[in-house]
Design an enzyme around this catalytic site. Structure first.
Site, PDB file in Angstrom:
ATOM      1  N   GLN A  34       0.818  -1.203   0.000  1.00 19.83           N
ATOM      2  CA  GLN A  34       0.000   0.000   0.000  1.00 19.83           C
ATOM      3  C   GLN A  34       0.861   1.267   0.000  1.00 19.83           C
ATOM      4  O   GLN A  34       0.508   2.272  -0.599  1.00 19.83           O
ATOM      5  CB  GLN A  34      -0.915   0.016   1.233  1.00 19.83           C
ATOM      6  CG  GLN A  34      -1.956  -1.084   1.262  1.00 19.83           C
ATOM      7  CD  GLN A  34      -2.737  -1.087   2.564  1.00 19.83           C
ATOM      8  OE1 GLN A  34      -2.967  -0.030   3.138  1.00 19.83           O
ATOM      9  NE2 GLN A  34      -3.124  -2.264   3.024  1.00 19.83           N
ATOM     10  N   CYS A  35       1.987   1.218   0.698  1.00 19.19           N
ATOM     11  CA  CYS A  35       2.874   2.378   0.773  1.00 19.19           C
ATOM     12  C   CYS A  35       3.863   2.354  -0.390  1.00 19.19           C
ATOM     13  O   CYS A  35       4.165   1.301  -0.958  1.00 19.19           O
ATOM     14  CB  CYS A  35       3.644   2.373   2.095  1.00 19.19           C
ATOM     15  SG  CYS A  35       2.576   2.443   3.549  1.00 19.19           S
TER      16      CYS A  35
END
Length: 697
Positions: free
Chosen positions: A557-558
Site C-alpha cells: 500500500q505504501c
C-alpha cells in the site's frame, strides 16, 4: 626702492562630482545579464549635467537608467540629446568581470586615452560643432550581481595647461555688467535655455554691443562676431556654486580657446541659475591670463588629471542595493541570476522567456511531486498547481521535501495546501495554487449516488489540464494516471510521467495526441517516416488499468522505494520538460537515443539528446534510454479511445470506470489476448532438431 612684484594668482577650479541613480545600476545589471555576458568591451554612456541652480549646492554629473544604450547597436554609439534640466555629456564605461580585474585597471592610461580624445576633438574642430565633448568622462566599475553591490570610480579628464592659467579678476556677473547689460544678458541666456535647439549646448559666446544689447552665439561663430561688440565673453554652464572658483568644465574650455584662437587674455562667464532663470548675482565673470607655450604643438597631448576623490582620498566608491530593494524583488533577481549566467558561455540559445511563462500542473504532491516542484523552481518556472487529496502524514517530511513536522501535527494538512504554503515560503514570487481532489480511476467502480461528484472531478481535472502547458503524472497508482493521460492526449498537452519501483525508476514524455498528426504535424518540415507518434505510459500494456490498491499488504500500500530514487527521477522529469520546451518541435520532437548523442542527430536540441523514456536502477547504478511508438490499441491515447471520449463524453468515462473490460474491448486488446491464448506451441512434438530455428510469434 621698487615695490615687490605680486606673484600671479593661479586659477583654481572646483572639482566636478558624480551622482549615480539606483535606476542606472538596475538597468546596467539587466544589460550585463541579458546582453553583455562576459563581454567587457567599453560601453558608451550618457551623463547628465547642467548649470548650478542653488546658491549653496553644486550640480553633479548624474547617471540615470536612460544613460545606458537602448540596444546592442548603440553600445558604442552617439550621445543622446537631453533637455534644460539634463544636458547630455558623452562618457564611457569600463566594467570588469572580476574585482581583481577592477583593481588592476591601468587608470592613468585610461585617463590619458580619454584626454587624447578631447584634445583631438579640439584640433579637428569637432568641439566647436558639439561642445559637450569637452566634458567627456569615464567610469570604471565592477558589478557583484550576487550581492547587488557595485564598485565604481569616475574620472573627468582635464587637460593641464603649462604654464598654468593666471586669474586676473573674478566677480559676480551683476557687478561686471551695467544694469542695462545685465538685463539684456539675462534675457539672452533665458532665451538660449528655453530653445530646444540650444538648451543643452553647454559652451557658448556672449557678446555685448556698445548699445548694451547682448547676443549669445555658438562657438563656431567666433570669427563672425569679431569687431561688432564691446564685450566678448566665453560662457559655459557652470555646475559649481562657489563664489570664488569657477567649475571644472572651464579647464578644457580654456585649452580650446588657447589652441584654436591663440588668445592670451580671456574673459569667461560662469553661467548659473536660480529657479530655472539666469541669476547674475550667482553667476561669475572672470579674466584669465593664458600664456602660450613656445613648445606646444597639435600633436602633443597635454598632461591630464581628473580622477574623482572619495572623501578626499583616491579610492573608488561603492554602493549596495540589497538593503534598499524589496525582498521579493531581490529574491527574483537572485533566482534568475544562475539561469542568465548559463547564457553567458554554456548555453547562449537558452530561451528563458519560455521557461518563465510555462504553467505546470503536478498531479500528486508526494515524494515525486515535491522533488519535481523544487527542480522546476530551479529552472525559473514560477507557475505551479498541485492536485492531491492526501494529507501530510508523520512519515512524509523526511522524504517529501516541501513538508515539515508542523504540517502533520493533529489531523495533518492537505498536501496540496501545505505544498503551496511551502513554495511561497521558499520563494515569495511563486504563482502557485493547490487543488484538493481525487482523480477518478478505471477499475474502481462507483455507485449512482457518486456519479455527479466523480463527473465533477473529471470536469475539474479537464479544465486544469486545458489551462496548463505541461502536466506531470506523479501519482502513486497506475490507474490514477489513465484519465490524465487521456485528457492530455485529447488536448495535445505535454505530459511527463515518472514512476518508482523499489530500486528502479522510469521517466518518460508522452507523445502528441493522435489528432495532432493531421493538424500540427502537416505543417512541420520533417520527414514523413519520422511522424510516428511517441507512446504514452499505457501504450505497451495489453491489459486495461485495473484496481491495484485492494487486497494489498502494508508494504504494497505504501510507496516503498530507496530514498535516492525520487530526487533522481524528479530531476530527470523536469529536465525532459525543459528539453521539450527548448526544442523547436516541442511536443512533436522525435525520441533520441543515447547511442545517437554523438552522431549529430540532436542538433535541434540545445540541451542535448531528448529521449522518449529513461529507465534506471540504483542497484546496478545503470541508466538506459528507450524509444517506444504509440500503439493503435492503447487504452489511453489511441485514436479509438480519443474519438470515443469526444463522442460520448461522461458516459464513456463512467463505463471505463465501472466496467474493467470495456477499454480492452474497445481497443481490440480482448481479441488480441484471445488470439494469443489460442496459439499454442508444443515444444516436445517439434520434429526439428535444429536449435537455431527461430519461431515467429
Amino acid at each position: 626702492m621698487a615695490e615687490k612684484e605680486t606673484p600671479p594668482i593661479i586659477l583654481q577650479f572646483a572639482p566636478l562630482n558624480s551622482s549615480v541613480d539606483e535606476g542606472f545600476w538596475h538597468s546596467f545589471s539587466s544589460l550585463k545579464l541579458d546582453k553583455l555576458g562576459i563581454d567587457d568591451s567599453p560601453i558608451s554612456i550618457t551623463g547628465f549635467s547642467g548649470p548650478c541652480s542653488h546658491p549653496q549646492v553644486s550640480n553633479h554629473l548624474t547617471l540615470l537608467s536612460e544613460s545606458l544604450p537602448l540596444d546592442e547597436q548603440s553600445l558604442i554609439g552617439s550621445t543622446s540629446h537631453g533637455n534644460r534640466n539634463k544636458c547630455s555629456v558623452p562618457g564611457i564605461l569600463y566594467n570588469t568581470n572580476t574585482v581583481e580585474s577592477f583593481h588592476k585597471l591601468d587608470k592613468q592610461s585610461l585617463l590619458k586615452a580619454e584626454a587624447k580624445k578631447i584634445w583631438e576633438d579640439i584640433q579637428s574642430g569637432r568641439a566647436l560643432e558639439d561642445s559637450s565633448v569637452l566634458s567627456r568622462f569615464l567610469v570604471i566599475s565592477f558589478a557583484d550581481l550576487k550581492k547587488w553591490s557595485f564598485r565604481y570610480w569616475f574620472a573627468f579628464p582635464a587637460l593641464v595647461l603649462d604654464p598654468p592659467v593666471s586669474l586676473m579678476e573674478l566677480k559676480p556677473a551683476s557687478e561686471y555688467f551695467s544694469s542695462e547689460e545685465a538685463e539684456s544678458v539675462s534675457a539672452a541666456c533665458n532665451d538660449w535655455r528655453d530653445s530646444d535647439l540650444t538648451t543643452d549646448v553647454p559652451f557658448f559666446l556672449v557678446s555685448v554691443s556698445s548699445d548694451s544689447k547682448a547676443t549669445i552665439r555658438h562657438l563656431k561663430d567666433w570669427e563672425a562676431c569679431q569687431g561688432d561688440h564691446q564685450k566678448l565673453l566665453f560662457g559655459f554652464y557652470d555646475p559649481c556654486h562657489l563664489p570664488s572658483n569657477p567649475g571644472w568644465p572651464l579647464r578644457n574650455y580654456l585649452a580650446l580657446i588657447r589652441s584654436r584662437w591663440n588668445l592670451e587674455t580671456v574673459w569667461f562667464f560662469c553661467y548659473r541659475e536660480s529657479r530655472g532663470f539666469a541669476d547674475l548675482n550667482l553667476s561669475l565673470v572672470g579674466q584669465a591670463s593664458v600664456t602660450l607655450s613656445s613648445g606646444e604643438s597639435a600633436e602633443t597631448v597635454p598632461n591630464s588629471v581628473g580622477w574623482e576623490l572619495n572623501k578626499g582620498k583616491r579610492v573608488p566608491r561603492s554602493i549596495s542595493l540589497a538593503n534598499s530593494m524589496d525582498p521579493t524583488r531581490l529574491a527574483v533577481s537572485a533566482v534568475d541570476l544562475n539561469l542568465k549566467l548559463m547564457r553567458w558561455r554554456a548555453l547562449p540559445s537558452l530561451n528563458l522567456n519560455v521557461l518563465s511563462s510555462v504553467k505546470c500542473l503536478l498531479l500528486g504532491a508526494g515524494t515525486l511531486g515535491c522533488q519535481v516542484a523544487r527542480t522546476l523552481m530551479g529552472w525559473g518556472i514560477r507557475n505551479i498547481t498541485f492536485v492531491d487529496y492526501g494529507k501530510v502524514a508523520m512519515s512524509n517530511p523526511v522524504r517529501q521535501s516541501l513538508y515539515t513536522f508542523e504540517d502533520c501535527v493533529g489531523r495533518g494538512e492537505f498536501k496540496a495546501v501545505a505544498a503551496v504554503k511551502s513554495l511561497k515560503q521558499i520563494f515569495p514570487a511563486m504563482e502557485t495554487s493547490g487543488v484538493v481532489m481525487a482523480i477518478p480511476m478505471p477499475g474502481h467502480p462507483i455507485s449512482s449516488q457518486e456519479e455527479d461528484s466523480v463527473l465533477g472531478d473529471c470536469k475539474r481535472l479537464s479544465d486544469l489540464i486545458e489551462s496548463h502547458d505541461a502536466v506531470f503524472l506523479l501519482t502513486d497508482t497506475r490507474e490514477s494516471r489513465w484519465l490524465p493521460s487521456l485528457l492530455c492526449a485529447n488536448a495535445n498537452k505535454i505530459a511527463i510521467n515518472a514512476a518508482l519501483g523499489f530500486d528502479s525508476y522510469m521517466v518518460m514524455r508522452h507523445g502528441a495526441g493522435p489528432t495532432s498528426l493531421s493538424d500540427d504535424m502537416q505543417n512541420l518540415d520533417i520527414n514523413k517516416t519520422n511522424t510516428q507518434r511517441l507512446g504514452c505510459y499505457f501504450c505497451n500494456d495489453v491489459v486495461a488499468p485495473q484496481d491495484s490498491m485492494t487486497d494489498r499488504t502494508l508494504d504494497q500500500q505504501c510507496t516503498v522505494t530507496r530514498p535516492g530514487l525520487a530526487p533522481i527521477a524528479g530531476a530527470l522529469a523536469v529536465e525532459l520538460l525543459v528539453g521539450v520546451l527548448q526544442h523547436p518541435l516541442g511536443i512533436n520532437a522525435k525520441g533520441d537515443n543515447s547511442s545517437l548523442s554523438n552522431t549529430g542527430n540532436n542538433d535541434d536540441s540545445p540541451l542535448g539528446i531528448l529521449p522518449h523514456q529513461i529507465r534506471g536502477s540504483v542497484s546496478q547504478f545503470s541508466q538506459i534510454t528507450l524509444l517506444g511508438q504509440a500503439s493503435n490499441s492503447c487504452t489511453a491515447c489511441s485514436e479509438t479511445v480519443i474519438s470515443e471520449y469526444r463522442k460520448r463524453g461522461n458516459s464513456f468515462i463512467l463505463e471505463a470506470i465501472n466496467h474493467p473490460t470495456y477499454l480492452e474491448d474497445l481497443t481490440g486488446l480482448t481479441e488480441l489476448k484471445k488470439a494469443a491464448n489460442s496459439f499454442n506451441l508444443d515444444w516436445e512434438d517439434d520434429d526439428t532438431d535444429d536449435d537455431d530455428v527461430a519461431v515467429d510469434l
